[in-house]
Motif scaffolding. Structure first.
Motif, PDB file in Angstrom:
ATOM      1  N   TYR A 179       0.867  -1.184   0.000  1.00  0.00           N
ATOM      2  CA  TYR A 179       0.000   0.000   0.000  1.00  0.00           C
ATOM      3  C   TYR A 179       0.901   1.231   0.000  1.00  0.00           C
ATOM      4  O   TYR A 179       1.730   1.390   0.905  1.00  0.00           O
ATOM      5  N   PRO A 180       0.745   2.120  -0.987  1.00  0.00           N
ATOM      6  CA  PRO A 180       1.618   3.295  -1.062  1.00  0.00           C
ATOM      7  C   PRO A 180       1.239   4.343  -0.008  1.00  0.00           C
ATOM      8  O   PRO A 180       0.134   4.874  -0.014  1.00  0.00           O
ATOM      9  N   LEU A 181       2.162   4.586   0.904  1.00  0.00           N
ATOM     10  CA  LEU A 181       1.904   5.539   1.985  1.00  0.00           C
ATOM     11  C   LEU A 181       2.603   6.861   1.715  1.00  0.00           C
ATOM     12  O   LEU A 181       3.792   6.881   1.405  1.00  0.00           O
ATOM     13  N   PRO A 182       1.890   7.986   1.881  1.00  0.00           N
ATOM     14  CA  PRO A 182       2.587   9.274   1.856  1.00  0.00           C
ATOM     15  C   PRO A 182       3.647   9.297   2.952  1.00  0.00           C
ATOM     16  O   PRO A 182       3.471   8.698   4.017  1.00  0.00           O
ATOM     17  N   SER A 183       4.780   9.962   2.695  1.00  0.00           N
ATOM     18  CA  SER A 183       5.895   9.930   3.645  1.00  0.00           C
ATOM     19  C   SER A 183       5.508  10.473   5.017  1.00  0.00           C
ATOM     20  O   SER A 183       5.983   9.979   6.037  1.00  0.00           O
ATOM     21  N   SER A 184       4.610  11.446   5.063  1.00  0.00           N
ATOM     22  CA  SER A 184       4.197  12.002   6.361  1.00  0.00           C
ATOM     23  C   SER A 184       3.457  10.955   7.190  1.00  0.00           C
ATOM     24  O   SER A 184       3.663  10.851   8.405  1.00  0.00           O
ATOM     25  N   LEU A 185       2.617  10.145   6.545  1.00  0.00           N
ATOM     26  CA  LEU A 185       1.902   9.081   7.261  1.00  0.00           C
ATOM     27  C   LEU A 185       2.860   7.979   7.687  1.00  0.00           C
ATOM     28  O   LEU A 185       2.737   7.435   8.780  1.00  0.00           O
ATOM     29  N   ALA A 186       3.803   7.656   6.832  1.00  0.00           N
ATOM     30  CA  ALA A 186       4.785   6.619   7.165  1.00  0.00           C
ATOM     31  C   ALA A 186       5.547   7.022   8.427  1.00  0.00           C
ATOM     32  O   ALA A 186       5.769   6.195   9.324  1.00  0.00           O
ATOM     33  N   ARG A 187       5.927   8.291   8.529  1.00  0.00           N
ATOM     34  CA  ARG A 187       6.641   8.759   9.723  1.00  0.00           C
ATOM     35  C   ARG A 187       5.755   8.649  10.958  1.00  0.00           C
ATOM     36  O   ARG A 187       6.194   8.222  12.028  1.00  0.00           O
ATOM     37  N   THR A 188       4.490   9.034  10.832  1.00  0.00           N
ATOM     38  CA  THR A 188       3.565   9.021  11.964  1.00  0.00           C
ATOM     39  C   THR A 188       3.424   7.636  12.563  1.00  0.00           C
ATOM     40  O   THR A 188       3.370   7.479  13.786  1.00  0.00           O
ATOM     41  N   ILE A 189       3.348   6.624  11.717  1.00  0.00           N
ATOM     42  CA  ILE A 189       3.089   5.265  12.210  1.00  0.00           C
ATOM     43  C   ILE A 189       4.351   4.400  12.301  1.00  0.00           C
ATOM     44  O   ILE A 189       4.258   3.211  12.577  1.00  0.00           O
ATOM     45  N   GLY A 190       5.505   4.993  12.058  1.00  0.00           N
ATOM     46  CA  GLY A 190       6.750   4.237  12.182  1.00  0.00           C
ATOM     47  C   GLY A 190       6.952   3.199  11.103  1.00  0.00           C
ATOM     48  O   GLY A 190       7.618   2.197  11.312  1.00  0.00           O
ATOM     49  N   ALA A 191       6.388   3.458   9.902  1.00  0.00           N
ATOM     50  CA  ALA A 191       6.574   2.529   8.782  1.00  0.00           C
ATOM     51  C   ALA A 191       7.944   2.759   8.147  1.00  0.00           C
ATOM     52  O   ALA A 191       8.524   3.832   8.278  1.00  0.00           O
ATOM     53  N   ASP A 192       8.449   1.740   7.452  1.00  0.00           N
ATOM     54  CA  ASP A 192       9.744   1.867   6.775  1.00  0.00           C
ATOM     55  C   ASP A 192       9.591   2.649   5.478  1.00  0.00           C
ATOM     56  O   ASP A 192       8.542   2.669   4.879  1.00  0.00           O
TER      57      ASP A 192
END
Length: 196
Positions: free
Chosen positions: A183-196
């Protein structure tokens, strides 16, 4: 190695998440295409995009209270809204400067995110992580009333896959799994949830 990525069944407008309930909640939800009483809007509900993670958790829909597996199709906008409000269930140093900062954020959070080991077809823990998203009573109304596009009872599919596994027909079982992809995550959301 990237271990915290969201893999899901999704299209341009929606993402499918899974939940398991007893038949008294799961049956009416599938018939109505959304959650209706006795589903409770006053407690946290957890949604998971990984089919196999839920299979391990529900023991292939055989655990009491988890005998009905639901595929809940929700809007991507709703999913990403939930992630934007989320706070991790642990004080990840990549996201929080200190345990105190995490504790304050967690106490105010309406959405919780937890990364658990992804599961193999046979239930073994994998190195990759699978996301769980907990929606508190403060946001469940939006989930039920605004984000849900439809609900399907996947229990017959669960039983069929599990039966094939028990019969040693792993290739046929694997072919029936939902086609989950990154699932393509915007970088801001990835940072919020600790995604790689």
């Amino acid at each position: 190695m990237r271990t915290r990525e969201i893999r899901a069944l999704h299209d341009r407008d929606s993402i499918t998440v899974y939940q398991a309930y007893g038949p008294e909640i799961g049956g009416p939800a599938a018939r109505h295409g959304t959650f209706v009483p006795p589903f409770s809007r006053t407690r946290m509900t957890w949604i998971k995009p990984s089919f196999l993670w839920l299979m391990a958790r529900s023991n292939w829909a055989r655990k009491p209270g988890q005998e009905t597996v639901l595929a809940v199709r929700i809007t991507r906008a709703g999913w990403e809204d939930a992630l934007a409000q989320a706070v991790l269930t642990d004080p990840d140093r990549r996201v929080f400067r200190s345990s105190d900062e995490w504790r304050r954020s967690f106490a105010r959070a309406h959405v919780h995110v937890q990364w658990d080991p992804e599961r193999s077809l046979n239930g073994g823990k994998l190195e990759a992580r699978s996301i769980q998203v907990g929606l508190s009573r403060h946001i469940v109304d939006r989930y039920v009333d605004d984000w849900i596009l439809g609900i399907e009872d996947r229990t017959p599919l669960v039983r069929r896959i599990h039966g094939l596994l028990q019969a040693g027909r792993t290739t046929q079982a694997k072919a029936l799994l939902p086609k989950e992809r990154l699932y393509p995550l915007p970088s801001s959301l990835a940072r919020t949830i600790g995604a790689d």
